[in-house]
Design an enzyme around this catalytic site. Sequence first.
Site, short mmCIF file in Angstrom:
data_model
loop_
_atom_site.label_atom_id
_atom_site.label_comp_id
_atom_site.label_asym_id
_atom_site.label_seq_id
_atom_site.Cartn_x
_atom_site.Cartn_y
_atom_site.Cartn_z
CE1 TYR A 115 -3.88 -2.14 0.39
CE2 TYR A 115 -2.97 -2.88 2.49
CZ TYR A 115 -3.91 -3.00 1.48
OH TYR A 115 -4.87 -3.97 1.56
CE LYS A 151 -5.12 -8.56 -4.30
NZ LYS A 151 -6.13 -7.73 -3.61
CB THR A 194 -3.21 -3.07 -3.04
OG1 THR A 194 -2.76 -4.43 -2.91
CG2 THR A 194 -4.71 -3.03 -2.90
#
Length: 362
Positions: free
Chosen positions: A131, A234, A157
């Site tokens: 992150y 992702k 992500t």
Amino acid sequence: MPSPPPVCLADFADLARTVLPPQVWDYIDGGSGTETTLSANRTALDRVGVLPRVLTGVATASLRTRLLGRQYAMPVGVAPMAYQRVAHPDGEVALAGAARDAEVPYLASILGSTPIEQVIATGAEVWFQLYWLRDRGLVADLLARVREAGCRALVVTVDVPVLGRRLRDLRNAFRLPPEIIAANLPGGRDDLAHGGTPGVTPVAVHGGVAFAPALSWADLRWLGEQCDLPLVVKGILDPADAVRAVDAGARAVVVSNHGGRQLDGVPASATMLPEVVAAVGDRCEVLLDSGVRSGVDVLRALALGAQAVLVGRPMLWALAVGGRAGARTGLALLADELRDALALAGCADPTAARELRTVSMG
């Protein structure tokens, strides 16, 4: 009477519910909002009908798969999931060890409750999930750390500008036990995950402080320039975003709605998978996560165009029930199911499955 041994991944869910505290079960099992997207992930996969081919001469299928230039035993990876020690004391080490035993990639979360070095020491093929931190210097330090540790890929992500509103956790006032920490972040940065703020879960408060909500395509390009690991993006649902990710340097994209834990009301990952595959063509690899529960689901994803899938919650269920051995059993059952599904569909291997036709059973 003891419970019969699990014969499929779904069996682990009932067993895990009996061993996990109710608040932890809800933290793992729950989605955001009214859980519309959480439910849609299963419904969409169940509506995919795969047309088998007959008289293909296939008796036993091979599951071997190539992802990001490396060979794996099957087209399955363990999805990145935070704080795995809430499910079992051995947490990430046990689940990574099971992935090693199964010869599949293990995606380690930045919010892992075990340091990344200990995870890699299991011998697993580890992809590190990131992150975006508010401090770019910390991002650079973390990249250097995961490269030095031996991670095989970097998974960014991109669907968490803020944490989704998870009503089960709010109702339970869920907070992490004090011994469960974000072991990959600098000391003290996860203190808020153990506190209490009315109307907001501590985990969400911690995420809001640690992670930058304004991640941009320019940041993604910068990340690709800083890191020589294969870049995986992702959290893609829109095909246009998949194309932009490839343009920014992604070697693979994961079509994902975060298991229904972020924006409620978005389409199921399986619904958007064919459009993403069509948009990127052969420019990158495409993986699917969210809702995969069986070998037939893996076959469905392959037939829709994915190279592989990521499996999340079922692996935490298996971990909770039996630690490394439980997770190893879960992955072995998944492999058995997929091998049978491929043979029944007339496919010698996962590549052949990507040539199958699908129909809607909705």
